[in-house]
Design an enzyme around this catalytic site. Structure first.
Site, PDB file in Angstrom:
ATOM      1  N   CYS A 127       1.538 -31.271   8.326  1.00 15.49           N
ATOM      2  CA  CYS A 127       0.357 -32.137   8.344  1.00 15.49           C
ATOM      3  C   CYS A 127      -0.392 -31.811   9.624  1.00 15.49           C
ATOM      4  CB  CYS A 127       0.755 -33.609   8.325  1.00 15.49           C
ATOM      5  SG  CYS A 127      -0.662 -34.715   8.574  1.00 15.49           S
ATOM      6  N   CYS A 130      -2.147 -35.120  11.386  1.00 11.29           N
ATOM      7  CA  CYS A 130      -1.323 -36.145  12.070  1.00 11.29           C
ATOM      8  C   CYS A 130       0.139 -35.798  11.839  1.00 11.29           C
ATOM      9  CB  CYS A 130      -1.669 -37.553  11.598  1.00 11.29           C
ATOM     10  SG  CYS A 130      -1.936 -37.740   9.823  1.00 11.29           S
ATOM     11  N   SER A 131       0.868 -36.585  11.071  1.00 11.67           N
ATOM     12  CA  SER A 131       2.267 -36.238  10.818  1.00 11.67           C
ATOM     13  C   SER A 131       2.717 -36.834   9.492  1.00 11.67           C
ATOM     14  CB  SER A 131       3.161 -36.734  11.957  1.00 11.67           C
ATOM     15  OG  SER A 131       2.999 -38.128  12.144  1.00 11.67           O
ATOM     16  N   CYS A 132       1.859 -36.754   8.457  1.00 14.53           N
ATOM     17  CA  CYS A 132       2.192 -37.297   7.143  1.00 14.53           C
ATOM     18  C   CYS A 132       3.491 -36.679   6.634  1.00 14.53           C
ATOM     19  CB  CYS A 132       1.062 -37.023   6.157  1.00 14.53           C
ATOM     20  SG  CYS A 132      -0.450 -37.914   6.588  1.00 14.53           S
TER      21      CYS A 132
END
Lengths: 223, 109
Positions: A127, A130-132
């Site tokens: 991702c 962000c950090s999905c």
């Protein structure tokens, strides 16, 4: 330099049998992350919500317990079932949420999308924004998944990143990166390794690692 | 492979297999600071629709206290790495799939 760094000295604070021996480890550093601005803000919000009777401390604790109980073992069960049952694999690839529900795994609001590694395609998830991450299936993501280095390099030089994970692919395999930018969350269905013929789902699940379900590694029979 | 989603793609105008351009910059925004889900590195690039995912609330307004309506059709679009990075050193058929909302895409035809 911290007060105890590097000194061979007698000391009276609790190393049991180690008293009088050289320091066996560097001094323990307190984790100061609870002092960050976001952590302070979250704590203030929690305390206000509890004070106003909107939530209770036990509800917060219970929710943390639920989040912490989720983890790669859940994804591993799904993958192991797909390896053993071709019809289940079809359902996992076409109706992933329902396929997880069959195993008692409730993905909640998550829209899962499953990508299958084959003899010709290796999938890898990142991702960049962000950090999905599919937290309801795999738990909290590893720190490296959230790092700027992984997020920028996975789309720019995926083969180099894979090599740094110790993952070498045959020359005729395409690398397909999936940038998780919006509403889907991804699970890589890794390839079943040779030498695992006849293994039970439980035995297979034990070798299916978190990183293989992100596509950073392959599954090995001796994991 | 067809994938079934709970959310219908009622307003999808792009088809699987269609070649599409990603808009080179942000479309005009009528509200505050945009919360854009189209990564910068893919803006202005050309790919092919791989999957029509469904319709979702628009994050660009949803993130700013709005209702995210009308919903936006979302696609998984496939790009070739060598089209994104001129000096890409991997195999020529290495690819990257990205979720992109319809209002960021125009047909290349």
């Amino acid at each position: 330099m911290a007060p105890h760094d590097g000194h061979d000295h007698d000391h009276a604070h609790g190393h049991g049998e180690q008293h009088g021996q050289p320091h066996p480890h560097r001094p323990i550093q307190e984790d100061l992350s609870y002092r960050t601005e976001s952590a302070v803000r979250a704590r203030a919000l929690k305390e206000l919500l509890i004070e106003k009777g909107i939530i209770t401390a036990d509800e917060v604790r219970r929710q943390i317990e639920i989040v912490d109980a989720r983890g790669p073992h859940m994804g591993a069960r799904v993958v192991a079932r797909a390896w053993c049952d071709p019809e289940y694999k079809k359902r996992l690839l076409t109706t992933p949420n329902a396929a997880c529900a069959e195993l008692g795994i409730d993905l909640g609001e998550t829209h899962l999308f499953v990508v299958e590694n084959t003899a010709t395609v290796h999938n890898m998830i990142v991702c960049t924004l962000c950090s999905c991450y599919p937290k309801t299936l795999l738990g909290i993501p590893p720190d490296w998944y959230k790092s700027f280095a992984y997020r920028s390099r996975a789309v720019r030089e995926p083969r180099t990143v894979l090599a740094e994970f110790g993952t070498s692919l045959p020359d005729d395999v395409e690398v397909r990166v999936h940038d998780s930018t919006a509403d889907l969350r991804y699970l890589v269905l890794p390839r079943r390794p040779e030498g695992t013929e006849g293994w039970s789902e439980e035995r297979l699940a034990a070798i299916i690692s978190r990183d293989s379900m992100i596509g950073a590694t392959l599954v090995r029979p001796d994991a | 492979m067809s994938v079934t989603f709970a959310i219908p793609a009622e307003a999808a105008v792009l088809r699987v297999g269609q070649e599409v351009h990603v808009l080179p910059e942000a479309p005009p925004m009528s509200v505050g600071k945009p919360h854009i889900r189209t990564p910068f590195y893919i803006r202005g690039k050309t790919g092919v629709v791989a999957v029509a995912v469904g319709s979702f609330r628009n994050p660009e307004t949803l993130a700013l206290g709005g209702d995210g309506l009308p919903t936006q059709p979302l696609y998984r679009v496939r790009f070739m790495q060598r089209d994104i990075w001129p000096d890409y050193s991997g195999r020529p058929d290495d690819s990257i799939d990205i979720e992109i909302y319809q209002h960021w895409l125009v047909s290349a035809a």
